[in-house]
Write an enzyme that holds these catalytic residues in place. Structure first.
Site, PDB file in Angstrom:
ATOM      1  N   GLY A  49       0.946  -1.118   0.060  1.00 47.93           N
ATOM      2  CA  GLY A  49      -0.165  -0.091  -0.019  1.00 47.93           C
ATOM      3  C   GLY A  49       0.910   1.140   0.141  1.00 47.93           C
ATOM      4  N   GLU A  50       0.637   2.005   1.073  1.00 49.63           N
ATOM      5  CA  GLU A  50       1.664   3.358   1.116  1.00 49.63           C
ATOM      6  C   GLU A  50       1.992   3.640   2.504  1.00 49.63           C
ATOM      7  OE1 GLU A  50       3.061   5.262  -1.074  1.00 49.63           O
ATOM      8  OE2 GLU A  50       3.817   6.070   1.032  1.00 49.63           O
ATOM      9  N   SER A  51       3.307   3.153   2.512  1.00 57.07           N
ATOM     10  CA  SER A  51       3.878   3.290   3.896  1.00 57.07           C
ATOM     11  C   SER A  51       3.677   4.484   4.690  1.00 57.07           C
ATOM     12  CB  SER A  51       5.327   2.667   4.077  1.00 57.07           C
ATOM     13  OG  SER A  51       5.790   3.778   3.142  1.00 57.07           O
ATOM     14  N   CYS A  81       6.208  -5.225   0.538  1.00 60.76           N
ATOM     15  CA  CYS A  81       6.325  -3.775   0.103  1.00 60.76           C
ATOM     16  C   CYS A  81       6.419  -2.806   0.992  1.00 60.76           C
ATOM     17  CB  CYS A  81       5.234  -3.680  -1.216  1.00 60.76           C
ATOM     18  SG  CYS A  81       5.911  -2.519  -2.370  1.00 60.76           S
ATOM     19  N   ARG A 113      13.082   3.250   0.602  1.00 59.97           N
ATOM     20  CA  ARG A 113      11.688   3.544   0.154  1.00 59.97           C
ATOM     21  C   ARG A 113      11.669   3.751  -1.382  1.00 59.97           C
ATOM     22  NH1 ARG A 113       8.529   7.797   0.836  1.00 59.97           N
ATOM     23  NH2 ARG A 113       6.606   7.653   0.139  1.00 59.97           N
ATOM     24  N   ILE A 141       5.943  -3.028  -7.394  1.00 58.22           N
ATOM     25  CA  ILE A 141       5.255  -1.911  -7.714  1.00 58.22           C
ATOM     26  C   ILE A 141       5.810  -0.928  -6.781  1.00 58.22           C
ATOM     27  CG2 ILE A 141       2.849  -0.792  -7.656  1.00 58.22           C
ATOM     28  CD1 ILE A 141       1.840  -3.988  -7.396  1.00 58.22           C
ATOM     29  N   ARG A 142       6.527   0.034  -7.271  1.00 60.63           N
ATOM     30  CA  ARG A 142       7.007   1.189  -6.405  1.00 60.63           C
ATOM     31  C   ARG A 142       7.920   0.532  -5.205  1.00 60.63           C
ATOM     32  NH1 ARG A 142       7.098   6.233  -8.163  1.00 60.63           N
ATOM     33  NH2 ARG A 142       7.224   7.051  -6.000  1.00 60.63           N
ATOM     34  N   HIS A 177       5.167  -8.504  -4.125  1.00 57.76           N
ATOM     35  CA  HIS A 177       3.599  -8.912  -3.559  1.00 57.76           C
ATOM     36  C   HIS A 177       3.259 -10.383  -4.058  1.00 57.76           C
ATOM     37  CE1 HIS A 177       2.331  -4.795  -2.811  1.00 57.76           C
ATOM     38  NE2 HIS A 177       3.368  -4.313  -3.712  1.00 57.76           N
ATOM     39  N   GLU A 179       1.091 -11.987  -2.598  1.00 53.84           N
ATOM     40  CA  GLU A 179      -0.395 -12.170  -2.399  1.00 53.84           C
ATOM     41  C   GLU A 179      -1.329 -11.978  -3.710  1.00 53.84           C
ATOM     42  OE1 GLU A 179       1.581  -9.660  -1.490  1.00 53.84           O
ATOM     43  OE2 GLU A 179       0.650  -7.865  -1.851  1.00 53.84           O
TER      44      GLU A 179
HETATM   45  N1  GLN Z   1       5.988   2.764  -2.367  1.00 56.50           N
HETATM   46  C1  GLN Z   1       4.921   2.576  -1.450  1.00 56.50           C
HETATM   47  C2  GLN Z   1       5.393   3.106  -0.007  1.00 56.50           C
HETATM   48  O1  GLN Z   1       6.265   3.821   0.170  1.00 56.50           O
HETATM   49  C3  GLN Z   1       5.071   0.968  -1.477  1.00 56.50           C
HETATM   50  C4  GLN Z   1       4.394   0.345  -2.687  1.00 56.50           C
HETATM   51  C5  GLN Z   1       3.665  -0.919  -2.530  1.00 56.50           C
HETATM   52  O2  GLN Z   1       3.483  -1.225  -1.325  1.00 56.50           O
HETATM   53  N2  GLN Z   1       3.386  -1.680  -3.336  1.00 56.50           N
HETATM   54  O3  GLN Z   1       4.893   2.398   0.745  1.00 56.50           O
END
Ligand code: GLN
Length: 197
Positions: A49-51, A81, A113, A141-142, A177, A179
């Protein structure tokens, strides 16, 4: 034997996929959004997700210190991630001060990150993974990568020369990921570690 009760931190991110993967791997999986729910689980998964957002919500919901305390106390955990970023002891490029990603300290690692983001935002690769036969199809993914591993941290997989899966005791993290691919082997490895001695 009773299946281990594994929570999925459900503040933001791909919670549903982890719940499904954990159940298929034999765990009694549930969501965790509140302190009482955190107290009731044997282990925790922190999803992608987004940390930075997850850190903000952890603080808002008074879960940050309780979660740090449970990890310090040895609670097993798996992070994918954004979850890897949060489980780290130290985060490079954590984000804007005041809204940055906050380390929970389950793993003695430093993560960068959005590390792969500068080269390519998202990519997939078939990678070797210690303890699993054949390769794992890894979706990035990123994604972060691991820049430093402390003593006692095992590197389980690498991509482009960087560690992207690590384990320290019963705390595991992947920059990718599993999952989302339907391959349950990484979740299985984690769930099996909860019942073995
Ligand atoms: N770039 C996201 C973050 O900083 C992580 C991306 C992801 O969980 N797919 O949290």
């Amino acid at each position: 034997m009773k299946p281990p009760r594994v929570g999925v931190l459900a503040l933001q991110g791909d919670t549903r996929e982890h719940l499904a993967a954990l159940r298929e791997a034999g765990a009694d999986a549930c969501t965790v959004r509140r302190r009482e729910e955190l107290d009731a689980v044997d282990a925790l998964v922190i999803p992608g997700g987004e940390s930075t957002t997850m850190s903000h919500l952890l603080r808002e919901l008074d879960l940050l210190e309780p979660l740090r305390a449970r990890l310090a106390d040895g609670m097993p955990a798996y992070g994918s991630c954004a979850g890897m970023i949060l489980l780290a002891g130290e985060i490079v490029d954590a984000g804007v001060p005041g809204r940055e990603a906050l380390p929970l300290g389950g793993l003695d690692i430093t993560v960068r990150r959005n590390a792969f983001g500068r080269q390519v935002d998202s990519f997939e690769d078939d990678i070797d993974f210690t303890g699993l036969d054949g390769t794992v199809h890894a979706v990035f993914i990123r994604a972060p990568w691991v820049e430093r591993v402390g003593d006692g941290v095992e590197v389980l997989a690498r991509a482009a020369g960087h560690p992207v899966a690590v384990r320290q005791g019963r705390v595991v993290a992947t920059a990718f990921h599993p999952e989302v691919t339907g391959d349950r082997r990484v979740h299985q490895l984690f769930v099996d570690s909860l019942t073995s001695r």
